[in-house]
Scaffold this motif. Structure first.
Motif, short mmCIF file in Angstrom:
data_model
loop_
_atom_site.label_atom_id
_atom_site.label_comp_id
_atom_site.label_asym_id
_atom_site.label_seq_id
_atom_site.Cartn_x
_atom_site.Cartn_y
_atom_site.Cartn_z
N THR A 71 0.83 -1.20 0.00
CA THR A 71 0.00 0.00 0.00
C THR A 71 0.86 1.25 0.00
O THR A 71 0.61 2.20 -0.76
N VAL A 72 1.89 1.27 0.85
CA VAL A 72 2.80 2.43 0.91
C VAL A 72 3.47 2.63 -0.44
O VAL A 72 3.57 3.76 -0.95
N SER A 73 3.92 1.54 -1.04
CA SER A 73 4.61 1.63 -2.33
C SER A 73 3.69 2.14 -3.43
O SER A 73 4.06 3.02 -4.22
N ALA A 74 2.47 1.59 -3.49
CA ALA A 74 1.51 1.99 -4.53
C ALA A 74 1.09 3.45 -4.37
O ALA A 74 1.01 4.20 -5.35
N MET A 75 0.83 3.87 -3.13
CA MET A 75 0.39 5.25 -2.90
C MET A 75 1.52 6.24 -3.17
O MET A 75 1.27 7.35 -3.66
N ARG A 76 2.75 5.84 -2.90
CA ARG A 76 3.88 6.73 -3.22
C ARG A 76 3.96 6.95 -4.72
O ARG A 76 4.13 8.09 -5.18
N LEU A 77 3.82 5.89 -5.50
CA LEU A 77 3.89 6.04 -6.96
C LEU A 77 2.70 6.83 -7.50
O LEU A 77 2.86 7.66 -8.40
N LEU A 78 1.51 6.59 -6.94
CA LEU A 78 0.32 7.29 -7.40
C LEU A 78 0.45 8.79 -7.19
O LEU A 78 0.31 9.59 -8.13
N LEU A 79 0.73 9.20 -5.95
CA LEU A 79 0.80 10.63 -5.64
C LEU A 79 2.05 11.27 -6.23
O LEU A 79 2.04 12.43 -6.64
N GLY A 80 3.16 10.49 -6.29
CA GLY A 80 4.37 11.01 -6.92
C GLY A 80 4.14 11.31 -8.39
O GLY A 80 4.59 12.34 -8.91
N ALA A 81 3.44 10.40 -9.08
CA ALA A 81 3.14 10.60 -10.49
C ALA A 81 2.24 11.82 -10.69
O ALA A 81 2.44 12.61 -11.63
N LEU A 82 1.26 11.99 -9.82
CA LEU A 82 0.35 13.14 -9.93
C LEU A 82 1.09 14.46 -9.71
O LEU A 82 0.86 15.44 -10.44
N VAL A 83 1.99 14.48 -8.71
CA VAL A 83 2.75 15.71 -8.45
C VAL A 83 3.65 16.05 -9.64
O VAL A 83 3.72 17.19 -10.09
N LEU A 84 4.37 15.02 -10.15
CA LEU A 84 5.25 15.26 -11.30
C LEU A 84 4.46 15.64 -12.55
O LEU A 84 4.92 16.43 -13.37
N ALA A 85 3.24 15.08 -12.68
CA ALA A 85 2.40 15.43 -13.83
C ALA A 85 2.05 16.92 -13.81
O ALA A 85 2.03 17.58 -14.86
N LEU A 86 1.82 17.46 -12.62
CA LEU A 86 1.52 18.89 -12.50
C LEU A 86 2.78 19.74 -12.73
O LEU A 86 2.73 20.77 -13.40
N ILE A 87 3.91 19.28 -12.19
CA ILE A 87 5.15 20.06 -12.32
C ILE A 87 5.60 20.14 -13.77
O ILE A 87 5.98 21.20 -14.28
#
Length: 289
Positions: free
Chosen positions: A41-57
């Motif tokens: 869960t920690v690994s999946a949520m890190r990738l999910l939110l990390g991808a969303l943040v980088l998508a915005l940046i």
């Protein structure tokens, strides 16, 4: 008033150091989250939110999907998912510095595979010596977990694949490649997390804040800082500084988690770092010729 502006020659290494501290601090933070959430869960949520943040940046909506070479992106994302999950499984069983040291053998092996000079045997020997010194044998109260070692070596193998896959043309910029790769990795890990019964409180506001903090520390902040540092660093300087990651990881584990290492294990970290720096110098001299 005095001018305290930092020269670019000092500024770039300092920015890269902050990026590495951020990345390795995220490992300590992840270990704390393991007490409340399953590792997947920690690994999946890190990738999910990390991808969303980088998508915005990096404004992911600006890419031309028809130019994307999805085969390269998918292989990159698979390697990223494996590296992320296996590393978290490793640090759950091993001290952070030791796990990073075993994992670091992956990229070091890629560099040594392409090296052909006589000094390369010295770097191979140092890397092997470092691995031997990592084992506490009978000196430690708690021996190293063999399954944790296998997870760390597996993460290192995925890191090597990540490097190879990242060098393949993807049809988009490096920034967008990482972002799309993280989305692919999330699509791999999220179904596994859901099948293993993701806790109900995962998507509560306070939990999302924890995962967002992890994503920023582990992905968005270090990746953005590395891109800034690369503008004023040579490949030799960048590779040499990145070789300090195992030591920074060990210090992070000591400060945030109270993890201590034997003197032989600190010597092992220094040996592996020396092998990585030596390999970096040798490779860059060869390219210069």
């Amino acid at each position: 008033m005095p001018n305290f502006r930092i020269a670019p020659a000092v500024q770039a290494p300092l920015i890269l150091l902050i990026a590495m501290i951020s990345m390795q601090s995220s490992g300590s933070f992840a270990k704390i989250l393991f007490e409340q959430f399953p590792i997947v869960t920690v690994s999946a949520m890190r990738l999910l939110l990390g991808a969303l943040v980088l998508a915005l940046i990096f404004k992911i909506w600006q890419i031309n999907c028809q130019q994307v070479k999805w085969k390269a992106i998918i292989s990159y994302g698979v390697a990223l998912a494996g590296m992320n999950l296996l590393f978290y499984l490793a640090i759950h069983r091993l001290p952070l510095g030791i796990a990073v040291s075993f994992e670091f053998i992956g990229p070091l092996s890629v560099a040594l595979f392409h090296a052909r000079q006589k000094f390369d045997f010295i770097w191979v020997g140092l890397a092997i010596l470092g691995l031997i010194l990592l084992f506490p044998f009978n000196q430690a109260i708690e021996p190293l977990d063999p399954i944790g070692i296998l997870f760390a070596l597996g993460a290192g193998s995925c890191w090597a694949l990540y490097i190879v896959a990242g060098q393949k043309p993807s049809g988009v910029s490096g920034n967008h490649t990482v972002c799309l790769g993280m989305f692919v990795g999330m699509c791999i890990l999220m179904p596994i997390a859901l099948c293993l019964r993701m806790p109900a409180h995962t998507f509560e506001p306070i939990s999302l804040m924890y995962f967002l903090g992890l994503a920023v520390l582990a992905s968005a902040l270090p990746f953005t800082l590395e891109m800034i540092a690369l503008r004023n660093l040579t490949a030799l300087s960048f590779g040499t500084l990145m070789s300090l990651e195992p030591a920074i990881a060990a210090l992070s584990g000591f400060v945030f988690l109270g993890e201590s290492l034997l003197w032989t294990q600190w010597l092992a970290l220094a040996t592996i770092i020396s092998a990585s720096i030596g390999c970096t110098v040798t490779m860059q001299k060869r390219k210069a010729r």
